[in-house]
Scaffold this motif. Structure first.
Motif, PDB file in Angstrom:
ATOM      1  N   GLU A  32      -4.723   8.746  18.362  1.00 41.83           N
ATOM      2  CA  GLU A  32      -5.140   7.740  19.327  1.00 41.83           C
ATOM      3  C   GLU A  32      -3.975   6.882  19.818  1.00 41.83           C
ATOM      4  O   GLU A  32      -4.103   6.172  20.820  1.00 41.83           O
ATOM      5  CB  GLU A  32      -6.209   6.831  18.714  1.00 41.83           C
ATOM      6  N   ASP A  33      -2.827   6.950  19.145  1.00 41.46           N
ATOM      7  CA  ASP A  33      -1.648   6.186  19.557  1.00 41.46           C
ATOM      8  C   ASP A  33      -0.675   6.998  20.405  1.00 41.46           C
ATOM      9  O   ASP A  33       0.417   6.514  20.720  1.00 41.46           O
ATOM     10  CB  ASP A  33      -0.911   5.649  18.323  1.00 41.46           C
ATOM     11  N   VAL A  34      -1.068   8.196  20.751  1.00 41.59           N
ATOM     12  CA  VAL A  34      -0.169   9.100  21.464  1.00 41.59           C
ATOM     13  C   VAL A  34      -0.729   9.386  22.855  1.00 41.59           C
ATOM     14  O   VAL A  34      -1.903   9.767  22.995  1.00 41.59           O
ATOM     15  CB  VAL A  34       0.035  10.417  20.682  1.00 41.59           C
ATOM     16  N   CYS A  86       5.986  14.841  29.193  1.00 38.13           N
ATOM     17  CA  CYS A  86       6.365  15.232  30.552  1.00 38.13           C
ATOM     18  C   CYS A  86       7.394  14.284  31.159  1.00 38.13           C
ATOM     19  O   CYS A  86       8.066  14.656  32.129  1.00 38.13           O
ATOM     20  CB  CYS A  86       5.133  15.277  31.450  1.00 38.13           C
ATOM     21  N   TYR A  87       7.525  13.094  30.605  1.00 34.57           N
ATOM     22  CA  TYR A  87       8.358  12.060  31.204  1.00 34.57           C
ATOM     23  C   TYR A  87       9.653  11.897  30.416  1.00 34.57           C
ATOM     24  O   TYR A  87       9.678  11.996  29.188  1.00 34.57           O
ATOM     25  CB  TYR A  87       7.611  10.723  31.250  1.00 34.57           C
ATOM     26  N   LEU A  88      10.712  11.621  31.132  1.00 31.32           N
ATOM     27  CA  LEU A  88      12.011  11.426  30.500  1.00 31.32           C
ATOM     28  C   LEU A  88      12.036  10.138  29.683  1.00 31.32           C
ATOM     29  O   LEU A  88      12.557  10.116  28.570  1.00 31.32           O
ATOM     30  CB  LEU A  88      13.109  11.400  31.570  1.00 31.32           C
ATOM     31  N   LEU A  89      11.481   9.067  30.229  1.00 26.70           N
ATOM     32  CA  LEU A  89      11.515   7.765  29.564  1.00 26.70           C
ATOM     33  C   LEU A  89      10.216   7.557  28.796  1.00 26.70           C
ATOM     34  O   LEU A  89       9.234   6.996  29.310  1.00 26.70           O
ATOM     35  CB  LEU A  89      11.740   6.652  30.583  1.00 26.70           C
ATOM     36  N   SER A  90      10.205   8.033  27.572  1.00 28.82           N
ATOM     37  CA  SER A  90       9.066   7.863  26.679  1.00 28.82           C
ATOM     38  C   SER A  90       9.583   7.944  25.253  1.00 28.82           C
ATOM     39  O   SER A  90      10.611   8.560  24.974  1.00 28.82           O
ATOM     40  CB  SER A  90       7.992   8.924  26.927  1.00 28.82           C
ATOM     41  N   SER A  91       8.876   7.306  24.351  1.00 30.56           N
ATOM     42  CA  SER A  91       9.237   7.350  22.931  1.00 30.56           C
ATOM     43  C   SER A  91       8.034   6.933  22.106  1.00 30.56           C
ATOM     44  O   SER A  91       7.139   6.226  22.609  1.00 30.56           O
ATOM     45  CB  SER A  91      10.435   6.432  22.627  1.00 30.56           C
ATOM     46  N   MET A  92       8.004   7.353  20.865  1.00 29.28           N
ATOM     47  CA  MET A  92       6.911   7.041  19.944  1.00 29.28           C
ATOM     48  C   MET A  92       5.559   7.399  20.554  1.00 29.28           C
ATOM     49  O   MET A  92       4.544   6.750  20.320  1.00 29.28           O
ATOM     50  CB  MET A  92       6.940   5.575  19.540  1.00 29.28           C
ATOM     51  N   GLY A  93       5.534   8.440  21.360  1.00 25.26           N
ATOM     52  CA  GLY A  93       4.289   8.923  21.941  1.00 25.26           C
ATOM     53  C   GLY A  93       3.770   8.121  23.104  1.00 25.26           C
ATOM     54  O   GLY A  93       2.645   8.367  23.560  1.00 25.26           O
ATOM     55  N   GLN A  94       4.549   7.188  23.651  1.00 24.45           N
ATOM     56  CA  GLN A  94       4.100   6.342  24.742  1.00 24.45           C
ATOM     57  C   GLN A  94       5.120   6.328  25.873  1.00 24.45           C
ATOM     58  O   GLN A  94       6.329   6.392  25.640  1.00 24.45           O
ATOM     59  CB  GLN A  94       3.856   4.908  24.259  1.00 24.45           C
ATOM     60  N   ARG A  95       4.636   6.250  27.115  1.00 23.90           N
ATOM     61  CA  ARG A  95       5.513   6.101  28.273  1.00 23.90           C
ATOM     62  C   ARG A  95       6.027   4.670  28.343  1.00 23.90           C
ATOM     63  O   ARG A  95       5.341   3.725  27.946  1.00 23.90           O
ATOM     64  CB  ARG A  95       4.764   6.447  29.560  1.00 23.90           C
TER      65      ARG A  95
END
Length: 460
Positions: free
Chosen positions: A244-246, A252-261
Protein backbone atom coordinates in the motif's frame (compact mmCIF):
# COMPACT_ATOMS: atom_id res chain seq x y z
CA UNK A 1 -8.37 48.88 1.19
CA UNK A 2 -11.45 50.06 3.14
CA UNK A 3 -12.96 51.60 0.01
CA UNK A 4 -12.35 48.38 -1.94
CA UNK A 5 -13.66 46.06 0.77
CA UNK A 6 -16.77 45.16 -1.19
CA UNK A 7 -14.59 43.91 -4.06
CA UNK A 8 -12.65 41.57 -1.78
CA UNK A 9 -15.51 39.91 0.11
CA UNK A 10 -16.66 36.49 -1.19
CA UNK A 11 -20.03 36.50 -2.85
CA UNK A 12 -20.05 40.22 -3.59
CA UNK A 13 -18.40 40.13 -7.02
CA UNK A 14 -17.02 37.56 -9.39
CA UNK A 15 -13.47 36.30 -8.66
CA UNK A 16 -12.26 37.84 -11.92
CA UNK A 17 -13.38 41.32 -10.88
CA UNK A 18 -11.79 40.91 -7.45
CA UNK A 19 -8.49 39.90 -9.00
CA UNK A 20 -8.55 42.88 -11.36
CA UNK A 21 -9.25 45.29 -8.50
CA UNK A 22 -6.52 43.76 -6.40
CA UNK A 23 -4.07 44.01 -9.30
CA UNK A 24 -4.87 47.70 -9.72
CA UNK A 25 -4.32 48.29 -6.03
CA UNK A 26 -0.94 46.54 -6.10
CA UNK A 27 0.10 48.50 -9.17
CA UNK A 28 -0.84 51.79 -7.51
CA UNK A 29 1.32 50.93 -4.51
CA UNK A 30 4.45 49.89 -6.41
CA UNK A 31 4.46 51.91 -9.63
CA UNK A 32 6.57 54.63 -8.00
CA UNK A 33 9.40 52.22 -7.20
CA UNK A 34 12.28 51.31 -9.51
CA UNK A 35 12.81 47.56 -9.80
CA UNK A 36 16.48 46.76 -10.33
CA UNK A 37 17.53 43.39 -11.81
CA UNK A 38 17.75 40.58 -9.28
CA UNK A 39 20.94 39.34 -10.96
CA UNK A 40 23.75 41.86 -11.40
CA UNK A 41 27.34 41.06 -12.39
CA UNK A 42 29.85 43.20 -10.50
CA UNK A 43 31.97 43.86 -13.60
CA UNK A 44 31.38 43.51 -17.31
CA UNK A 45 33.99 40.77 -17.73
CA UNK A 46 34.23 39.17 -14.27
CA UNK A 47 32.71 36.07 -12.63
CA UNK A 48 31.35 37.77 -9.50
CA UNK A 49 27.67 38.70 -9.28
CA UNK A 50 24.96 39.45 -6.75
CA UNK A 51 21.52 37.89 -6.62
CA UNK A 52 18.93 39.39 -4.30
CA UNK A 53 21.79 41.00 -2.39
CA UNK A 54 23.71 37.72 -1.98
CA UNK A 55 27.33 37.62 -3.17
CA UNK A 56 27.97 34.73 -5.57
CA UNK A 57 30.29 33.93 -8.45
CA UNK A 58 30.42 31.63 -11.45
CA UNK A 59 33.59 30.12 -9.97
CA UNK A 60 31.83 29.09 -6.76
CA UNK A 61 28.87 27.69 -8.73
CA UNK A 62 31.24 25.61 -10.87
CA UNK A 63 33.06 24.28 -7.81
CA UNK A 64 29.70 23.37 -6.28
CA UNK A 65 28.72 21.26 -9.30
CA UNK A 66 31.97 19.32 -9.25
CA UNK A 67 31.74 18.78 -5.49
CA UNK A 68 28.22 17.36 -5.86
CA UNK A 69 29.43 15.14 -8.71
CA UNK A 70 32.24 13.72 -6.58
CA UNK A 71 29.81 12.97 -3.76
CA UNK A 72 27.41 11.28 -6.18
CA UNK A 73 30.06 9.00 -7.67
CA UNK A 74 31.30 8.14 -4.18
CA UNK A 75 27.79 7.04 -3.14
CA UNK A 76 27.42 4.96 -6.31
CA UNK A 77 30.81 3.27 -6.16
CA UNK A 78 31.12 2.73 -2.40
CA UNK A 79 27.60 2.40 -1.02
CA UNK A 80 25.63 0.98 -3.95
CA UNK A 81 28.19 -1.06 -5.91
CA UNK A 82 30.47 -1.88 -2.93
CA UNK A 83 33.60 -1.16 -4.93
CA UNK A 84 32.78 -3.59 -7.74
CA UNK A 85 34.75 -2.65 -10.84
CA UNK A 86 34.33 -3.28 -14.52
CA UNK A 87 35.39 -6.89 -14.02
CA UNK A 88 32.07 -7.47 -12.21
CA UNK A 89 29.90 -4.95 -14.04
CA UNK A 90 29.27 -5.22 -17.73
CA UNK A 91 30.77 -2.42 -19.81
CA UNK A 92 28.28 0.09 -21.19
CA UNK A 93 27.93 0.58 -24.89
CA UNK A 94 29.38 3.64 -26.54
CA UNK A 95 26.73 6.24 -27.41
CA UNK A 96 27.44 5.63 -31.11
CA UNK A 97 26.58 1.94 -30.67
CA UNK A 98 23.27 2.45 -28.86
CA UNK A 99 20.27 1.69 -31.05
CA UNK A 100 17.08 3.47 -30.06
CA UNK A 101 13.73 3.68 -31.84
CA UNK A 102 11.99 6.68 -30.25
CA UNK A 103 9.23 6.68 -32.87
CA UNK A 104 8.04 3.22 -31.82
CA UNK A 105 5.71 3.09 -28.82
CA UNK A 106 6.13 -0.26 -27.04
CA UNK A 107 4.79 -0.59 -23.51
CA UNK A 108 7.62 -1.24 -21.06
CA UNK A 109 10.37 -0.38 -23.53
CA UNK A 110 13.04 2.26 -22.97
CA UNK A 111 16.66 2.84 -23.90
CA UNK A 112 17.75 2.80 -20.24
CA UNK A 113 15.67 -0.30 -19.50
CA UNK A 114 17.44 -2.15 -22.29
CA UNK A 115 20.72 -1.71 -20.41
CA UNK A 116 19.46 -3.46 -17.26
CA UNK A 117 20.23 -6.96 -18.55
CA UNK A 118 23.42 -7.06 -16.46
CA UNK A 119 21.78 -5.56 -13.38
CA UNK A 120 22.00 -8.74 -11.31
CA UNK A 121 25.79 -8.92 -11.47
CA UNK A 122 26.13 -6.75 -8.31
CA UNK A 123 23.71 -9.07 -6.46
CA UNK A 124 25.88 -12.03 -7.37
CA UNK A 125 28.87 -10.04 -6.15
CA UNK A 126 27.08 -9.39 -2.84
CA UNK A 127 26.20 -13.06 -2.36
CA UNK A 128 29.72 -14.21 -3.17
CA UNK A 129 31.15 -11.82 -0.60
CA UNK A 130 30.71 -13.37 2.85
CA UNK A 131 30.44 -10.07 4.74
CA UNK A 132 27.90 -8.54 2.34
CA UNK A 133 25.89 -11.75 2.18
CA UNK A 134 25.49 -11.86 5.96
CA UNK A 135 24.44 -8.20 6.03
CA UNK A 136 21.80 -8.33 3.31
CA UNK A 137 20.59 -11.95 3.35
CA UNK A 138 19.60 -14.63 5.82
CA UNK A 139 19.44 -18.35 5.07
CA UNK A 140 16.26 -20.27 5.81
CA UNK A 141 16.00 -23.91 6.82
CA UNK A 142 15.93 -24.99 3.19
CA UNK A 143 19.14 -23.11 2.41
CA UNK A 144 17.43 -20.34 0.40
CA UNK A 145 18.58 -16.71 0.89
CA UNK A 146 16.03 -14.24 2.24
CA UNK A 147 16.49 -10.44 2.13
CA UNK A 148 16.94 -8.68 5.45
CA UNK A 149 14.36 -5.87 5.72
CA UNK A 150 16.45 -3.39 7.75
CA UNK A 151 19.58 -3.76 5.59
CA UNK A 152 17.69 -3.33 2.32
CA UNK A 153 15.77 -0.32 3.63
CA UNK A 154 19.12 1.29 4.40
CA UNK A 155 20.23 0.43 0.86
CA UNK A 156 17.10 2.12 -0.55
CA UNK A 157 17.79 5.26 1.47
CA UNK A 158 21.27 5.37 -0.08
CA UNK A 159 19.68 4.99 -3.52
CA UNK A 160 17.47 7.97 -2.68
CA UNK A 161 20.48 10.06 -1.63
CA UNK A 162 22.23 9.19 -4.88
CA UNK A 163 19.20 10.19 -6.95
CA UNK A 164 18.98 13.52 -5.12
CA UNK A 165 22.55 14.32 -6.18
CA UNK A 166 21.79 13.06 -9.69
CA UNK A 167 18.73 15.30 -9.96
CA UNK A 168 20.69 18.31 -8.70
CA UNK A 169 23.09 17.95 -11.63
CA UNK A 170 20.46 17.01 -14.21
CA UNK A 171 18.53 20.15 -13.30
CA UNK A 172 21.43 22.50 -14.10
CA UNK A 173 24.23 20.85 -16.09
CA UNK A 174 22.55 19.54 -19.29
CA UNK A 175 21.08 22.94 -20.19
CA UNK A 176 18.83 25.61 -18.81
CA UNK A 177 16.82 24.47 -15.75
CA UNK A 178 13.33 23.15 -16.39
CA UNK A 179 10.13 23.65 -14.44
CA UNK A 180 9.43 21.24 -11.62
CA UNK A 181 6.10 20.19 -13.12
CA UNK A 182 7.99 19.16 -16.25
CA UNK A 183 10.83 17.32 -14.49
CA UNK A 184 8.64 15.08 -12.33
CA UNK A 185 7.10 13.68 -15.53
CA UNK A 186 10.40 12.48 -17.02
CA UNK A 187 9.78 8.81 -17.90
CA UNK A 188 12.27 6.15 -18.89
CA UNK A 189 9.78 3.63 -20.36
CA UNK A 190 6.71 3.75 -22.57
CA UNK A 191 3.45 3.24 -20.74
CA UNK A 192 -0.12 2.72 -21.87
CA UNK A 193 -1.04 6.28 -20.91
CA UNK A 194 2.10 8.19 -21.93
CA UNK A 195 5.25 7.77 -23.99
CA UNK A 196 8.74 8.12 -22.61
CA UNK A 197 10.64 11.38 -23.10
CA UNK A 198 14.18 10.12 -22.30
CA UNK A 199 15.72 8.76 -25.46
CA UNK A 200 18.81 8.85 -27.63
CA UNK A 201 18.83 11.76 -30.04
CA UNK A 202 21.83 12.32 -32.35
CA UNK A 203 23.81 9.66 -30.39
CA UNK A 204 23.29 11.50 -27.12
CA UNK A 205 20.93 10.85 -24.25
CA UNK A 206 18.29 13.57 -24.32
CA UNK A 207 15.18 14.54 -22.38
CA UNK A 208 12.41 15.98 -24.54
CA UNK A 209 10.46 18.39 -22.39
CA UNK A 210 6.86 19.50 -22.50
CA UNK A 211 7.89 23.09 -23.20
CA UNK A 212 9.65 22.62 -26.55
CA UNK A 213 13.08 22.02 -25.08
CA UNK A 214 15.57 19.22 -25.49
CA UNK A 215 18.78 18.82 -23.53
CA UNK A 216 21.70 16.51 -23.20
CA UNK A 217 21.90 14.64 -19.91
CA UNK A 218 24.88 13.27 -17.98
CA UNK A 219 25.04 9.95 -19.74
CA UNK A 220 27.75 7.95 -18.02
CA UNK A 221 26.61 8.08 -14.37
CA UNK A 222 22.90 7.80 -15.20
CA UNK A 223 23.38 4.80 -17.48
CA UNK A 224 25.72 3.12 -15.03
CA UNK A 225 23.15 3.54 -12.27
CA UNK A 226 20.35 2.18 -14.45
CA UNK A 227 22.43 -0.76 -15.65
CA UNK A 228 23.53 -1.82 -12.18
CA UNK A 229 21.30 -0.48 -9.39
CA UNK A 230 17.83 0.44 -10.72
CA UNK A 231 16.58 -3.14 -11.07
CA UNK A 232 18.04 -4.12 -7.69
CA UNK A 233 16.30 -1.22 -5.95
CA UNK A 234 13.00 -2.04 -7.71
CA UNK A 235 13.36 -5.65 -6.55
CA UNK A 236 14.14 -4.52 -2.99
CA UNK A 237 11.11 -2.20 -2.98
CA UNK A 238 8.83 -5.12 -3.83
CA UNK A 239 10.41 -7.26 -1.06
CA UNK A 240 10.75 -4.91 1.92
CA UNK A 241 8.06 -2.23 1.52
CA UNK A 242 4.35 -2.63 2.14
CA UNK A 243 2.29 -2.84 -1.09
CA UNK A 244 0.00 0.00 0.00
CA UNK A 245 3.05 2.31 0.27
CA UNK A 246 4.19 1.66 -3.28
CA UNK A 247 2.98 3.54 -6.38
CA UNK A 248 2.40 0.90 -9.09
CA UNK A 249 3.85 3.22 -11.74
CA UNK A 250 6.89 4.51 -9.84
CA UNK A 251 9.33 2.43 -11.92
CA UNK A 252 8.28 4.30 -15.08
CA UNK A 253 9.59 7.64 -13.84
CA UNK A 254 13.18 8.75 -13.50
CA UNK A 255 12.57 10.81 -10.35
CA UNK A 256 11.16 8.33 -7.87
CA UNK A 257 12.42 6.54 -4.77
CA UNK A 258 11.11 4.34 -1.97
CA UNK A 259 8.23 3.36 -4.25
CA UNK A 260 6.89 6.90 -4.63
CA UNK A 261 7.11 9.58 -7.34
CA UNK A 262 8.70 12.86 -6.38
CA UNK A 263 6.79 16.14 -6.20
CA UNK A 264 7.79 19.62 -7.38
CA UNK A 265 8.09 20.76 -3.77
CA UNK A 266 10.59 18.02 -3.06
CA UNK A 267 12.70 19.02 -6.05
CA UNK A 268 12.96 22.57 -4.72
CA UNK A 269 13.91 21.29 -1.26
CA UNK A 270 16.72 19.20 -2.77
CA UNK A 271 18.11 22.24 -4.58
CA UNK A 272 17.97 24.34 -1.42
CA UNK A 273 19.67 21.66 0.69
CA UNK A 274 22.59 20.99 -1.66
CA UNK A 275 23.24 24.64 -2.56
CA UNK A 276 23.35 25.57 1.14
CA UNK A 277 25.79 22.71 1.72
CA UNK A 278 28.25 23.46 -1.08
CA UNK A 279 28.07 27.23 -1.70
CA UNK A 280 30.21 29.64 0.37
CA UNK A 281 28.25 31.27 3.14
CA UNK A 282 25.64 28.49 3.07
CA UNK A 283 23.54 30.39 0.54
CA UNK A 284 20.35 28.50 -0.26
CA UNK A 285 18.89 28.72 -3.77
CA UNK A 286 15.54 27.29 -4.80
CA UNK A 287 14.26 26.38 -8.24
CA UNK A 288 12.99 29.87 -9.01
CA UNK A 289 16.35 31.43 -8.09
CA UNK A 290 18.31 29.03 -10.30
CA UNK A 291 15.97 29.72 -13.21
CA UNK A 292 17.06 33.37 -12.85
CA UNK A 293 20.77 32.81 -12.28
CA UNK A 294 21.72 30.21 -14.89
CA UNK A 295 20.27 32.06 -17.92
CA UNK A 296 22.08 35.17 -16.64
CA UNK A 297 25.38 33.27 -16.58
CA UNK A 298 24.82 31.98 -20.12
CA UNK A 299 24.02 35.51 -21.27
CA UNK A 300 27.07 36.92 -19.46
CA UNK A 301 29.40 34.59 -21.38
CA UNK A 302 27.43 35.17 -24.61
CA UNK A 303 26.95 31.48 -25.33
CA UNK A 304 23.95 32.04 -27.58
CA UNK A 305 25.91 34.52 -29.70
CA UNK A 306 28.28 31.73 -30.75
CA UNK A 307 25.45 29.88 -32.49
CA UNK A 308 24.86 30.86 -36.10
CA UNK A 309 21.48 32.55 -36.58
CA UNK A 310 18.74 30.88 -38.57
CA UNK A 311 18.49 32.13 -42.13
CA UNK A 312 15.70 30.19 -43.80
CA UNK A 313 13.19 32.97 -44.39
CA UNK A 314 13.46 32.53 -48.18
CA UNK A 315 12.68 28.83 -47.80
CA UNK A 316 9.37 29.50 -46.06
CA UNK A 317 8.58 32.51 -48.27
CA UNK A 318 8.76 30.29 -51.36
CA UNK A 319 6.35 27.86 -49.73
CA UNK A 320 3.93 30.69 -49.08
CA UNK A 321 3.87 30.71 -45.27
CA UNK A 322 5.80 32.17 -42.37
CA UNK A 323 8.68 30.49 -40.58
CA UNK A 324 6.54 29.95 -37.48
CA UNK A 325 3.79 28.30 -39.51
CA UNK A 326 6.30 26.07 -41.25
CA UNK A 327 7.81 24.98 -37.95
CA UNK A 328 4.45 24.21 -36.37
CA UNK A 329 2.21 22.83 -39.09
CA UNK A 330 3.78 21.66 -42.32
CA UNK A 331 5.65 18.41 -42.95
CA UNK A 332 4.67 17.11 -39.50
CA UNK A 333 2.72 14.13 -38.20
CA UNK A 334 -0.33 14.30 -35.98
CA UNK A 335 1.30 13.34 -32.68
CA UNK A 336 4.70 14.97 -33.18
CA UNK A 337 6.06 17.46 -30.68
CA UNK A 338 4.52 20.84 -31.62
CA UNK A 339 7.82 22.73 -31.94
CA UNK A 340 10.59 20.11 -31.88
CA UNK A 341 11.86 20.73 -35.39
CA UNK A 342 15.09 19.32 -36.77
CA UNK A 343 16.90 22.68 -36.83
CA UNK A 344 15.74 23.57 -33.31
CA UNK A 345 16.90 20.21 -31.94
CA UNK A 346 20.38 20.60 -33.48
CA UNK A 347 20.72 24.20 -32.28
CA UNK A 348 19.62 23.20 -28.79
CA UNK A 349 22.14 20.38 -28.69
CA UNK A 350 24.87 22.79 -29.80
CA UNK A 351 23.90 25.23 -27.05
CA UNK A 352 23.89 22.42 -24.46
CA UNK A 353 27.37 21.33 -25.58
CA UNK A 354 28.70 24.86 -25.09
CA UNK A 355 27.00 25.19 -21.71
CA UNK A 356 28.41 21.90 -20.43
CA UNK A 357 31.85 22.82 -21.74
CA UNK A 358 31.69 26.09 -19.81
CA UNK A 359 30.96 24.21 -16.56
CA UNK A 360 33.57 21.49 -17.15
CA UNK A 361 31.19 18.65 -18.03
CA UNK A 362 31.90 18.43 -21.74
CA UNK A 363 33.70 15.08 -21.56
CA UNK A 364 32.98 11.74 -19.94
CA UNK A 365 35.07 12.75 -16.91
CA UNK A 366 34.28 16.25 -15.55
CA UNK A 367 37.27 18.59 -15.31
CA UNK A 368 36.96 21.49 -12.89
CA UNK A 369 40.35 23.02 -13.73
CA UNK A 370 39.53 23.07 -17.44
CA UNK A 371 36.23 24.82 -16.69
CA UNK A 372 37.85 27.55 -14.59
CA UNK A 373 40.54 28.06 -17.23
CA UNK A 374 37.93 28.33 -19.99
CA UNK A 375 35.89 30.83 -18.00
CA UNK A 376 38.98 32.97 -17.39
CA UNK A 377 39.85 32.98 -21.09
CA UNK A 378 36.30 33.97 -22.03
CA UNK A 379 36.40 36.79 -19.48
CA UNK A 380 39.59 38.10 -21.08
CA UNK A 381 37.89 38.07 -24.48
CA UNK A 382 34.94 39.96 -23.01
CA UNK A 383 37.34 42.54 -21.56
CA UNK A 384 38.55 43.38 -25.06
CA UNK A 385 35.02 44.52 -25.93
CA UNK A 386 34.80 46.82 -22.92
CA UNK A 387 35.76 50.02 -24.72
CA UNK A 388 35.59 53.34 -22.92
CA UNK A 389 34.96 56.80 -24.30
CA UNK A 390 38.63 57.68 -23.90
CA UNK A 391 39.82 54.61 -25.83
CA UNK A 392 37.33 55.28 -28.63
CA UNK A 393 38.38 58.93 -28.85
CA UNK A 394 42.03 57.99 -28.74
CA UNK A 395 41.56 55.60 -31.64
CA UNK A 396 39.36 58.00 -33.61
CA UNK A 397 41.02 61.42 -33.29
CA UNK A 398 44.46 60.62 -34.79
CA UNK A 399 42.73 59.47 -37.96
CA UNK A 400 41.00 62.85 -38.47
CA UNK A 401 42.61 64.76 -41.28
CA UNK A 402 42.63 68.20 -39.68
CA UNK A 403 45.44 70.71 -39.16
CA UNK A 404 47.65 70.03 -36.11
CA UNK A 405 46.56 73.21 -34.43
CA UNK A 406 42.90 72.08 -34.58
CA UNK A 407 43.32 68.70 -32.82
CA UNK A 408 44.30 70.12 -29.40
CA UNK A 409 41.20 72.28 -29.53
CA UNK A 410 39.08 69.18 -30.22
CA UNK A 411 40.58 67.37 -27.23
CA UNK A 412 40.38 70.26 -24.73
CA UNK A 413 37.65 72.73 -23.72
CA UNK A 414 37.72 76.16 -25.33
CA UNK A 415 39.10 79.10 -23.41
CA UNK A 416 36.73 81.84 -22.41
CA UNK A 417 38.42 84.51 -24.54
CA UNK A 418 38.18 82.30 -27.62
CA UNK A 419 34.51 81.37 -27.27
CA UNK A 420 33.14 84.37 -29.17
CA UNK A 421 35.38 84.00 -32.20
CA UNK A 422 35.44 80.22 -32.10
CA UNK A 423 31.67 79.68 -31.76
CA UNK A 424 31.20 78.24 -35.31
CA UNK A 425 34.11 75.88 -34.64
CA UNK A 426 32.48 74.78 -31.37
CA UNK A 427 29.31 73.85 -33.22
CA UNK A 428 31.33 72.04 -35.84
CA UNK A 429 32.98 69.93 -33.17
CA UNK A 430 29.65 68.83 -31.73
CA UNK A 431 27.73 68.20 -34.93
CA UNK A 432 30.21 67.35 -37.64
CA UNK A 433 31.50 63.80 -38.03
CA UNK A 434 35.01 62.65 -38.85
CA UNK A 435 34.15 62.58 -42.55
CA UNK A 436 33.05 66.23 -42.42
CA UNK A 437 36.37 67.24 -40.94
CA UNK A 438 38.26 65.37 -43.68
CA UNK A 439 36.70 67.64 -46.29
CA UNK A 440 37.95 70.81 -44.59
CA UNK A 441 41.39 71.90 -45.74
CA UNK A 442 42.27 74.54 -43.23
CA UNK A 443 41.23 76.34 -40.09
CA UNK A 444 40.27 79.38 -42.19
CA UNK A 445 37.71 77.26 -44.07
CA UNK A 446 36.07 76.25 -40.80
CA UNK A 447 36.07 79.81 -39.49
CA UNK A 448 34.32 81.00 -42.66
CA UNK A 449 31.32 78.72 -42.15
CA UNK A 450 28.15 79.72 -40.36
CA UNK A 451 25.59 77.23 -39.08
CA UNK A 452 21.87 77.88 -39.72
CA UNK A 453 19.28 75.57 -38.10
CA UNK A 454 17.25 75.32 -41.32
CA UNK A 455 20.01 75.37 -43.97
CA UNK A 456 22.96 73.78 -42.17
CA UNK A 457 26.52 75.14 -42.82
CA UNK A 458 26.94 77.94 -45.36
CA UNK A 459 29.41 80.66 -46.15
CA UNK A 460 28.73 84.18 -44.86
Amino acid sequence: MSSMKQWMEPGMRTPFCSVRRYSRLCYALCRGHIALPRLQFTTFDGPDFTFDGKNLSVTSMTSMYHSVYREMTRILDRDLLFGAGDAVLQHLKNPEDVVDHPHKHVIGRGVLVSEMQAAWNPVKFMMDDEKLCKKYFSIDSSGNPLPRKEAWEEYLWQVEEFKEHLYFLLHQIPGMPKRGSEEIRAKIVDTSFRGRNIMYLFHRLACIGDYSKSSRNSEAVLRRFQASVASISAWAIDRVLAPEDVDPHHHCYLLSSMGQRWTSERLSRILQKLTAKHLPGKISLNMSSLRHILPGIAEHYQISNILSPRNDDVLHAQLGHSQETGDRMYARAHQDHPQLTNSMAHRTMSFCDLWQELLGFGGDVPDEKAALSLQASMERSLAKLNYTISSIAQALLPSIAAPPEVLPRLRQPLKEQDQAEERPLKRTRVIASAGDLDDLDSQEDMAGLTFHPDKGFSEE
